[in-house]
Design an enzyme around this catalytic site. Structure first.
Site, short mmCIF file in Angstrom:
data_model
loop_
_atom_site.label_atom_id
_atom_site.label_comp_id
_atom_site.label_asym_id
_atom_site.label_seq_id
_atom_site.Cartn_x
_atom_site.Cartn_y
_atom_site.Cartn_z
N HIS A 131 0.88 -1.18 0.00
CA HIS A 131 0.00 0.00 0.00
C HIS A 131 0.91 1.22 0.00
O HIS A 131 1.72 1.39 0.91
CB HIS A 131 -0.91 0.00 1.22
N CYS A 132 0.75 2.07 -1.01
CA CYS A 132 1.64 3.22 -1.14
C CYS A 132 0.94 4.49 -0.63
O CYS A 132 -0.02 4.95 -1.26
CB CYS A 132 2.06 3.40 -2.60
N PRO A 133 1.39 5.09 0.47
CA PRO A 133 0.74 6.32 0.95
C PRO A 133 0.95 7.50 0.01
O PRO A 133 0.13 8.41 -0.03
CB PRO A 133 1.40 6.57 2.32
#
Ligand SMILES: [Zn+2]
Ligand SMILES: [Zn+2]
Length: 366
Positions: A193-195
């Site tokens: 999951h890439c913020p």
């Protein structure tokens, strides 16, 4: 029906036995002269044991272990972290847009005019082409990586191949699928999951994410190299600000100095940090692994090594083929049309069924 009645019977039997045992103990102690200190202590320990037995008979589960207990204890912490990450994602996306826009504005205001006024014609053309090509590629891939869904297992199809059931979604998980606790959904070929994208990186946007990393690194390297001389001049000029008498710089000149220093420091730092991340992802892609699979595969390799076996990644098709699979390169011209130019083509496969290199001969390592 039989199972539920059987465990209820077992539970009531256990409680009956416990009660009878307590009653027997009490009558025996009563005969030996109750009321003493030892008698009270013994009775307290009986009550304690009886309560423990009752509690266990109500809550005991053979699948319980220390990991489950720790997970339960830390559930509120995970919930807070996931929610904070989810909402900070919006802030991070705004930050990326703001910083990239500021770099573009500084280049247009101060770097390009210097290049146009001082460089020979062929270098001006090269800078204009290279700079704009990198800008288009960065904007396109960032937009696509942020807005493209990474892909989720279909909920209506029950006949899809799956390797396990997701505990959170209660749906079948196809190979390479993992649950994202921030998006609270299962993601096909989940990488992470890439913020910075406020999105999961999975089967359908993995190429956009990787291309964005590559072009952003190249863009930062380009900016820091082309503004290096301007940065050195600006740095020397800023050092003279505090001399007496102070140098006679106009507002435009001082703004240019500060902006160019900001541009060079930002692009150089991002080039180093993102460059490292891009190399790491390039290594993973060339091995046919995602970030999550890297940990799983290492663990599996260690486990099999102890048994004298060698782990083989079933999704590894050779370094070059793995890269071609990610970029969707099926013929030579695709390197230009699909890698070096913006392209919205879909990735190979549906993210549910996977072509394993040795599934038929050796299904052990899947
Ligand atoms: Zn799930
Ligand atoms: Zn996610």
């Amino acid at each position: 029906m039989r199972v539920s009645s059987s465990w209820r019977w077992q539970l009531s039997r256990a409680m009956r036995l416990a009660l009878r045992w307590c009653w027997l103990c009490r009558t025996q102690r009563g005969g030996q002269g109750g009321g003493t200190k030892a008698g009270i202590g013994g009775r307290l320990s009986e009550v304690w044991r009886y309560s423990k037995l009752l509690l266990k008979s109500l809550y005991f589960n053979s699948l319980n272990n220390s990991d489950t207990l720790l997970d339960c204890a830390f559930e509120p912490v995970y919930w807070i972290v996931d929610n904070v990450t989810h909402w900070f994602g919006v802030v991070f996306v705004c930050l990326v847009i703001l910083l990239t826009s500021s770099v573009v504005v500084i280049v247009y205001l101060f770097v390009l005019p210097t290049i146009v006024s001082t460089y020979p014609a062929h270098w001006i053309v090269w800078h204009l082409c290279c700079g704009h090509w990198l800008l288009i590629m960065v904007v396109f891939h960032y937009y696509k990586a942020t807005t493209t869904s990474p892909g989720h297992p279909p909920k209506d199809k029950s006949h899809i191949p799956f390797v396990s059931i997701c505990k959170k979604c209660i749906t079948p998980k196809p190979p390479r699928t993992h649950h994202c606790s921030i998006c609270n959904v299962c993601v096909l070929k989940m990488d992470h999951h890439c913020p910075w994208l406020n999105n999961c990186v999975g089967h359908f946007n993995h190429r956009y994410f990787f291309s964005f990393c590559v072009y952003m690194t190249m863009g930062c390297i380009y900016c820091s190299i082309s503004s290096r001389n301007l940065f050195l001049d600006a740095y020397n000029a800023v050092e003279t600000y505090y001399q007496t008498p102070p140098p006679d710089y106009s507002f435009r000149e001082t703004s240019a100095h500060k902006s160019i220093i900001f541009l060079w420091v930002l692009t150089s730092s991002v080039a180093v940090a993102l460059g490292g991340l891009t190399l790491w992802h390039a290594m993973l892609i060339s091995r046919g692994e995602t970030s999550i699979e890297r940990h799983i595969n290492r663990k599996e390799a260690r486990r099999l090594k102890e048994k004298g076996k060698v782990f083989r990644n079933p999704y590894h098709h050779g370094k070059m083929n793995n890269l071609k699979l990610l970029f969707g390169v099926q013929k030579r011209s695709h390197w230009l049309t699909r890698v070096l130019l913006p392209s919205s083509h879909l990735p190979c496969g549906d993210g549910i069924v996977w072509d394993c290199t040795f599934a038929r001969r050796d299904p052990m390592a899947i």
